[in-house]
Design a protein around this motif. Structure first.
Motif, PDB file in Angstrom:
ATOM      1  N   THR A  39       0.924  -1.288   0.012  1.00 36.16           N
ATOM      2  CA  THR A  39      -0.051   0.131   0.017  1.00 36.16           C
ATOM      3  C   THR A  39       0.869   1.237  -0.042  1.00 36.16           C
ATOM      4  O   THR A  39       0.540   2.339  -0.690  1.00 36.16           O
ATOM      5  N   GLU A  40       2.059   1.238   0.805  1.00 39.40           N
ATOM      6  CA  GLU A  40       2.948   2.442   0.787  1.00 39.40           C
ATOM      7  C   GLU A  40       3.468   2.711  -0.433  1.00 39.40           C
ATOM      8  O   GLU A  40       3.548   3.775  -0.851  1.00 39.40           O
ATOM      9  N   ASP A  41       3.892   1.666  -1.278  1.00 38.97           N
ATOM     10  CA  ASP A  41       4.481   1.758  -2.538  1.00 38.97           C
ATOM     11  C   ASP A  41       3.533   2.323  -3.457  1.00 38.97           C
ATOM     12  O   ASP A  41       3.692   3.396  -4.505  1.00 38.97           O
ATOM     13  N   ARG A  42       2.144   1.973  -3.399  1.00 36.70           N
ATOM     14  CA  ARG A  42       1.215   2.444  -4.376  1.00 36.70           C
ATOM     15  C   ARG A  42       0.906   3.661  -3.914  1.00 36.70           C
ATOM     16  O   ARG A  42       0.733   4.517  -4.988  1.00 36.70           O
ATOM     17  N   PHE A  43       0.846   4.112  -2.825  1.00 31.42           N
ATOM     18  CA  PHE A  43       0.480   5.568  -2.334  1.00 31.42           C
ATOM     19  C   PHE A  43       1.833   6.538  -2.770  1.00 31.42           C
ATOM     20  O   PHE A  43       1.430   7.230  -3.385  1.00 31.42           O
ATOM     21  N   SER A  44       2.772   6.024  -2.588  1.00 27.62           N
ATOM     22  CA  SER A  44       4.067   6.716  -3.064  1.00 27.62           C
ATOM     23  C   SER A  44       4.054   6.898  -4.769  1.00 27.62           C
ATOM     24  O   SER A  44       4.259   8.100  -5.220  1.00 27.62           O
ATOM     25  N   GLU A  45       3.804   5.835  -5.585  1.00 27.24           N
ATOM     26  CA  GLU A  45       3.640   5.940  -6.780  1.00 27.24           C
ATOM     27  C   GLU A  45       2.799   6.784  -7.439  1.00 27.24           C
ATOM     28  O   GLU A  45       2.883   7.591  -8.230  1.00 27.24           O
ATOM     29  N   GLY A  46       1.643   6.580  -6.610  1.00 28.09           N
ATOM     30  CA  GLY A  46       0.428   7.484  -6.907  1.00 28.09           C
ATOM     31  C   GLY A  46       0.622   9.079  -6.987  1.00 28.09           C
ATOM     32  O   GLY A  46       0.284   9.841  -7.625  1.00 28.09           O
ATOM     33  N   LYS A  47       1.233   9.425  -5.760  1.00 23.56           N
ATOM     34  CA  LYS A  47       1.566  10.884  -5.660  1.00 23.56           C
ATOM     35  C   LYS A  47       2.455  11.277  -6.700  1.00 23.56           C
ATOM     36  O   LYS A  47       2.466  12.591  -7.076  1.00 23.56           O
ATOM     37  N   LEU A  53      -4.140  16.147  -0.911  1.00 24.60           N
ATOM     38  CA  LEU A  53      -4.424  15.370   0.096  1.00 24.60           C
ATOM     39  C   LEU A  53      -4.447  16.379   1.553  1.00 24.60           C
ATOM     40  O   LEU A  53      -5.541  15.861   2.514  1.00 24.60           O
ATOM     41  N   ASP A  54      -3.978  17.281   1.665  1.00 26.59           N
ATOM     42  CA  ASP A  54      -4.209  18.238   2.567  1.00 26.59           C
ATOM     43  C   ASP A  54      -5.701  18.809   2.593  1.00 26.59           C
ATOM     44  O   ASP A  54      -6.387  19.061   4.014  1.00 26.59           O
ATOM     45  N   GLY A  55      -6.173  19.065   1.612  1.00 28.06           N
ATOM     46  CA  GLY A  55      -7.495  19.506   1.480  1.00 28.06           C
ATOM     47  C   GLY A  55      -8.582  18.388   1.840  1.00 28.06           C
ATOM     48  O   GLY A  55      -9.758  18.751   2.143  1.00 28.06           O
ATOM     49  N   LEU A  56      -8.293  17.290   2.135  1.00 28.04           N
ATOM     50  CA  LEU A  56      -9.063  15.951   2.486  1.00 28.04           C
ATOM     51  C   LEU A  56      -8.649  15.570   3.820  1.00 28.04           C
ATOM     52  O   LEU A  56      -9.568  14.979   4.402  1.00 28.04           O
ATOM     53  N   GLU A  57      -7.787  16.224   4.620  1.00 24.43           N
ATOM     54  CA  GLU A  57      -6.910  15.761   5.647  1.00 24.43           C
ATOM     55  C   GLU A  57      -8.115  15.542   6.693  1.00 24.43           C
ATOM     56  O   GLU A  57      -8.339  14.720   7.671  1.00 24.43           O
ATOM     57  N   ASN A  58      -8.964  16.876   6.986  1.00 27.77           N
ATOM     58  CA  ASN A  58      -9.894  16.884   8.096  1.00 27.77           C
ATOM     59  C   ASN A  58     -11.175  16.497   7.624  1.00 27.77           C
ATOM     60  O   ASN A  58     -12.024  16.263   8.600  1.00 27.77           O
ATOM     61  N   VAL A  59     -11.517  16.113   6.451  1.00 28.52           N
ATOM     62  CA  VAL A  59     -12.743  15.414   6.029  1.00 28.52           C
ATOM     63  C   VAL A  59     -12.872  14.184   5.821  1.00 28.52           C
ATOM     64  O   VAL A  59     -13.561  13.269   6.188  1.00 28.52           O
ATOM     65  N   ARG A  91      -6.209   9.305   0.163  1.00 24.59           N
ATOM     66  CA  ARG A  91      -5.282   7.982  -0.208  1.00 24.59           C
ATOM     67  C   ARG A  91      -5.684   6.988  -1.280  1.00 24.59           C
ATOM     68  O   ARG A  91      -4.782   6.753  -1.876  1.00 24.59           O
ATOM     69  N   PHE A  92      -6.951   6.855  -1.100  1.00 26.32           N
ATOM     70  CA  PHE A  92      -7.654   5.789  -1.951  1.00 26.32           C
ATOM     71  C   PHE A  92      -7.431   6.498  -3.274  1.00 26.32           C
ATOM     72  O   PHE A  92      -7.143   5.794  -4.609  1.00 26.32           O
ATOM     73  N   VAL A  93      -7.598   7.489  -3.459  1.00 28.71           N
ATOM     74  CA  VAL A  93      -7.545   8.223  -4.888  1.00 28.71           C
ATOM     75  C   VAL A  93      -6.025   8.062  -5.424  1.00 28.71           C
ATOM     76  O   VAL A  93      -5.803   7.904  -6.420  1.00 28.71           O
ATOM     77  N   MET A  94      -5.050   8.335  -4.648  1.00 28.47           N
ATOM     78  CA  MET A  94      -3.628   8.052  -5.070  1.00 28.47           C
ATOM     79  C   MET A  94      -3.192   6.758  -5.388  1.00 28.47           C
ATOM     80  O   MET A  94      -2.772   6.475  -6.416  1.00 28.47           O
ATOM     81  N   GLU A  95      -3.745   5.883  -4.463  1.00 22.61           N
ATOM     82  CA  GLU A  95      -3.389   4.634  -4.638  1.00 22.61           C
ATOM     83  C   GLU A  95      -4.183   3.691  -5.916  1.00 22.61           C
ATOM     84  O   GLU A  95      -3.795   3.197  -6.687  1.00 22.61           O
ATOM     85  N   TRP A  96      -5.546   4.288  -6.021  1.00 23.01           N
ATOM     86  CA  TRP A  96      -6.284   3.534  -7.012  1.00 23.01           C
ATOM     87  C   TRP A  96      -6.489   4.079  -8.579  1.00 23.01           C
ATOM     88  O   TRP A  96      -5.688   3.478  -9.333  1.00 23.01           O
ATOM     89  N   GLU A  97      -6.560   5.361  -8.413  1.00 21.35           N
ATOM     90  CA  GLU A  97      -6.605   6.222  -9.845  1.00 21.35           C
ATOM     91  C   GLU A  97      -5.240   6.333 -10.275  1.00 21.35           C
ATOM     92  O   GLU A  97      -4.950   6.011 -11.389  1.00 21.35           O
ATOM     93  N   PHE A  98      -4.436   6.901  -9.536  1.00 23.98           N
ATOM     94  CA  PHE A  98      -3.168   7.323  -9.880  1.00 23.98           C
ATOM     95  C   PHE A  98      -2.087   6.314 -10.010  1.00 23.98           C
ATOM     96  O   PHE A  98      -1.028   6.196 -10.786  1.00 23.98           O
ATOM     97  N   ALA A  99      -1.942   5.211  -9.244  1.00 26.25           N
ATOM     98  CA  ALA A  99      -0.993   4.215  -9.181  1.00 26.25           C
ATOM     99  C   ALA A  99      -1.719   3.098  -9.859  1.00 26.25           C
ATOM    100  O   ALA A  99      -1.078   2.496 -10.926  1.00 26.25           O
ATOM    101  N   ASP A 100      -2.953   2.487  -9.651  1.00 26.55           N
ATOM    102  CA  ASP A 100      -3.482   1.100 -10.291  1.00 26.55           C
ATOM    103  C   ASP A 100      -3.614   1.487 -11.569  1.00 26.55           C
ATOM    104  O   ASP A 100      -3.409   0.799 -12.621  1.00 26.55           O
ATOM    105  N   VAL A 101      -4.732   2.460 -11.561  1.00 27.02           N
ATOM    106  CA  VAL A 101      -5.463   2.615 -12.990  1.00 27.02           C
ATOM    107  C   VAL A 101      -4.688   3.362 -13.995  1.00 27.02           C
ATOM    108  O   VAL A 101      -4.204   2.890 -15.232  1.00 27.02           O
TER     109      VAL A 101
END
Length: 134
Positions: free
Chosen positions: A8-16, A31-37, A43-53
């Motif tokens: 998960t950490e690799d996917r998160f870094s790759e997504g970023k 990510l900061d814009g979603l931090e409090n909400v 994190r899901f957006v970074m991993e799924w959309e930008f790393a996986d897809v």
């Protein structure tokens, strides 16, 4: 031999990294814009959309961004902020301003003229903010 999948950490870094390359914006600002909400969603957006897809698509970046513009434009006001982001990404990927306008016009056929007009207006806002005249 069993091939291990990325952590998960690799996917998160790759997504970023991919997010920053595509959008030209810092991933941490998103990510900061979603931090409090909804930090898990960012994190899901970074991993799924930008790393996986984006990381495994056979489509080139220009085609992917063209599809994103069409889909967001068809969704109308619901997707307006993301459409604005994707128009900027599409310009960075080599989609011309005229192609973006033509995509928005084509969206008017299945999604209706109000959706197309809204998308064209958003495109005009992005074009005005971007110095590159392409």
């Amino acid at each position: 031999m069993v091939e291990s999948s990325p952590t998960t950490e690799d996917r998160f870094s790759e997504g970023k990294v991919t997010f920053e390359k595509i959008t030209g914006l810092p991933a941490n600002a998103f990510l900061d814009g979603l931090e409090n909400v909804a930090p898990a969603f960012g994190r899901f957006v970074m991993e799924w959309e930008f790393a996986d897809v984006y990381g495994s698509s056979s489509l080139d970046l220009k085609t992917r961004e063209t599809i994103m513009i069409a889909a967001c434009a068809a969704l109308g006001a619901t997707a307006a902020p993301i459409l604005k982001l994707r128009i900027g990404s599409a310009l960075r990927a080599g989609v011309s301003r005229q192609e973006i306008i033509d995509i928005c016009i084509q969206v008017g056929i299945p999604a209706g003229l109000p959706a197309a007009l809204s998308a064209i207006q958003i495109a005009g806002e992005v074009f005005a903010a971007v110095k590159n005249p392409s």
